[in-house]
Write an enzyme that holds these catalytic residues in place. Sequence first.
Site, PDB file in Angstrom:
ATOM      1  N   TYR A  64      -9.774   5.591   6.673  1.00  0.00           N
ATOM      2  CA  TYR A  64      -9.972   6.052   8.041  1.00  0.00           C
ATOM      3  C   TYR A  64     -11.071   7.119   8.020  1.00  0.00           C
ATOM      4  O   TYR A  64     -10.928   8.135   7.341  1.00  0.00           O
ATOM      5  CB  TYR A  64      -8.691   6.670   8.603  1.00  0.00           C
ATOM      6  CG  TYR A  64      -7.594   5.672   8.896  1.00  0.00           C
ATOM      7  CD1 TYR A  64      -7.412   5.179  10.191  1.00  0.00           C
ATOM      8  CD2 TYR A  64      -6.732   5.223   7.900  1.00  0.00           C
ATOM      9  CE1 TYR A  64      -6.404   4.280  10.486  1.00  0.00           C
ATOM     10  CE2 TYR A  64      -5.712   4.312   8.182  1.00  0.00           C
ATOM     11  CZ  TYR A  64      -5.560   3.846   9.474  1.00  0.00           C
ATOM     12  OH  TYR A  64      -4.564   2.950   9.761  1.00  0.00           O
ATOM     13  N   TYR A 123       3.465   7.294   9.532  1.00  0.00           N
ATOM     14  CA  TYR A 123       2.680   6.091   9.251  1.00  0.00           C
ATOM     15  C   TYR A 123       3.560   4.990   8.659  1.00  0.00           C
ATOM     16  O   TYR A 123       3.435   3.822   9.045  1.00  0.00           O
ATOM     17  CB  TYR A 123       1.531   6.424   8.289  1.00  0.00           C
ATOM     18  CG  TYR A 123       0.462   5.355   8.244  1.00  0.00           C
ATOM     19  CD1 TYR A 123      -0.652   5.422   9.083  1.00  0.00           C
ATOM     20  CD2 TYR A 123       0.549   4.279   7.373  1.00  0.00           C
ATOM     21  CE1 TYR A 123      -1.638   4.454   9.054  1.00  0.00           C
ATOM     22  CE2 TYR A 123      -0.437   3.298   7.333  1.00  0.00           C
ATOM     23  CZ  TYR A 123      -1.525   3.391   8.173  1.00  0.00           C
ATOM     24  OH  TYR A 123      -2.499   2.417   8.146  1.00  0.00           O
ATOM     25  N   PRO A 141      -4.617   1.265  18.361  1.00  0.00           N
ATOM     26  CA  PRO A 141      -4.383   0.668  17.044  1.00  0.00           C
ATOM     27  C   PRO A 141      -4.538   1.643  15.883  1.00  0.00           C
ATOM     28  O   PRO A 141      -4.256   1.278  14.746  1.00  0.00           O
ATOM     29  CB  PRO A 141      -5.444  -0.442  16.968  1.00  0.00           C
ATOM     30  CG  PRO A 141      -6.523   0.018  17.891  1.00  0.00           C
ATOM     31  CD  PRO A 141      -5.836   0.744  19.006  1.00  0.00           C
ATOM     32  N   LYS A 197       0.784   0.689  14.928  1.00  0.00           N
ATOM     33  CA  LYS A 197       2.163   0.681  15.421  1.00  0.00           C
ATOM     34  C   LYS A 197       2.502  -0.485  16.345  1.00  0.00           C
ATOM     35  O   LYS A 197       3.687  -0.734  16.602  1.00  0.00           O
ATOM     36  CB  LYS A 197       2.458   1.996  16.166  1.00  0.00           C
ATOM     37  CG  LYS A 197       2.446   3.222  15.284  1.00  0.00           C
ATOM     38  CD  LYS A 197       3.471   3.111  14.187  1.00  0.00           C
ATOM     39  CE  LYS A 197       3.369   4.229  13.176  1.00  0.00           C
ATOM     40  NZ  LYS A 197       4.039   3.909  11.914  1.00  0.00           N
ATOM     41  N   HIS A 216       0.845  -1.189   0.000  1.00  0.00           N
ATOM     42  CA  HIS A 216       0.000   0.000   0.000  1.00  0.00           C
ATOM     43  C   HIS A 216       0.881   1.239   0.000  1.00  0.00           C
ATOM     44  O   HIS A 216       1.746   1.397   0.868  1.00  0.00           O
ATOM     45  CB  HIS A 216      -0.909   0.018   1.223  1.00  0.00           C
ATOM     46  CG  HIS A 216      -2.061  -0.923   1.136  1.00  0.00           C
ATOM     47  ND1 HIS A 216      -3.170  -0.837   1.951  1.00  0.00           N
ATOM     48  CD2 HIS A 216      -2.296  -1.971   0.309  1.00  0.00           C
ATOM     49  CE1 HIS A 216      -4.026  -1.793   1.638  1.00  0.00           C
ATOM     50  NE2 HIS A 216      -3.514  -2.504   0.654  1.00  0.00           N
TER      51      HIS A 216
END
Length: 394
Positions: free
Chosen positions: A201, A385, A293, A297, A72
Amino acid sequence: MRTQVAIIGAGPSGLLLGQLLHKSGIDAIILERQTGDYVLSRIRAGVLEQVCIDLMDEAGVGKRMHEEGLIHGGFDLLVDGQRHRIDMNKLTGGQNVMVYGQTELTRDLMEAREAQGLPTVYSADNVQVHDFDTDKPRVTYEKDGQTHTIECDFIAGCDGFHGVCRKSAPRSAIKEYEKVYPFGWLGMLSDTPPVHHELIYANSPRGFALCSQRSLTRSRYYVQVPLTDKVEEWSDDAFWNELRLRLDDEANEQLVTGPSIEKSIAPLRSFVTEPLRFGRMFLAGDAGHIVPPTGAKGLNLAATDVKYLHNALKEFYEEKSEAGIDRYSEIALKRIWRAERFSWWFTQLMHKFPDDGEIVSKFQRAEIDYLLNSESGQKTIAENYVGLPLDFGQ
């Protein structure tokens, strides 16, 4: 029994450490209180940073991950019914993440350890650590009605948040930091194609939602729920209906529903233990820290703990130097706190905080406006990220 490193816990961190130590010619025994089947039944995260991918390769167990993992290069933020893509690959100079379920990663490590005939004791009862403040630590456990003792040079506590290692540290030598969030994630796993080829998200008036995946045919979805909710109160239909209310029209058109394979509610917390070393016992992974979450991480932090600890133990045995083990806690905690900060910030940004009033929603919206209209803001979220370099700030 005698070994060089006794590893407590056969989750991903313990298994990865065992594999790396084996590659370096260092003997280790792994103890796990659960059965192997139980370990594989735990549904966990599935987004790997490049550092974690590299460690699987270093451990010699990355073949299936590269064959089946999904690369991704970005993810979507859904706000006010509109989706905005964060192009991680572009913003970080070509870095990506990989979607590969923690269960599959654990399976790869377990099978490699079994194939190499390396010792792992499952269903080990009453595991206790002893004399870790000396140069002759011991571990005792019970199995099939008998008590066994392992003499070792070091103990690696990879036994999770509820494990014995952190609980055994002297209270006068340990400090714990914790923030408990006023909500949880209701998660559903289903054998349905993902709603989107990358993660979504969502910040909605009804609360947070996440559209994730484990493969091209298996999806993982989450919705924010009050801590008072019980998983039995949520039928599959109720879950799908609530998820739809938090998604945009395009996602709802693409959403394929189906029966759940697994459904659970996970509370969210930020938690850090300082230090991570107590004499010849070290904490790694969830034994030393928990992250919400939201930032994906947890598994990745565990992997980097293991990398630092492996390097320190290798230096001890090959170079007769204690410099690495002396600095393990300091180095690992620098990275841990950075990941904790990002996970806390991302959680604050995307969730509905019912007790904080409308002003918090205004703050969130202003922050998101900045992110979506600033390349610097997007770069910050992208580089955190995908994961900061191992030597960042060291």
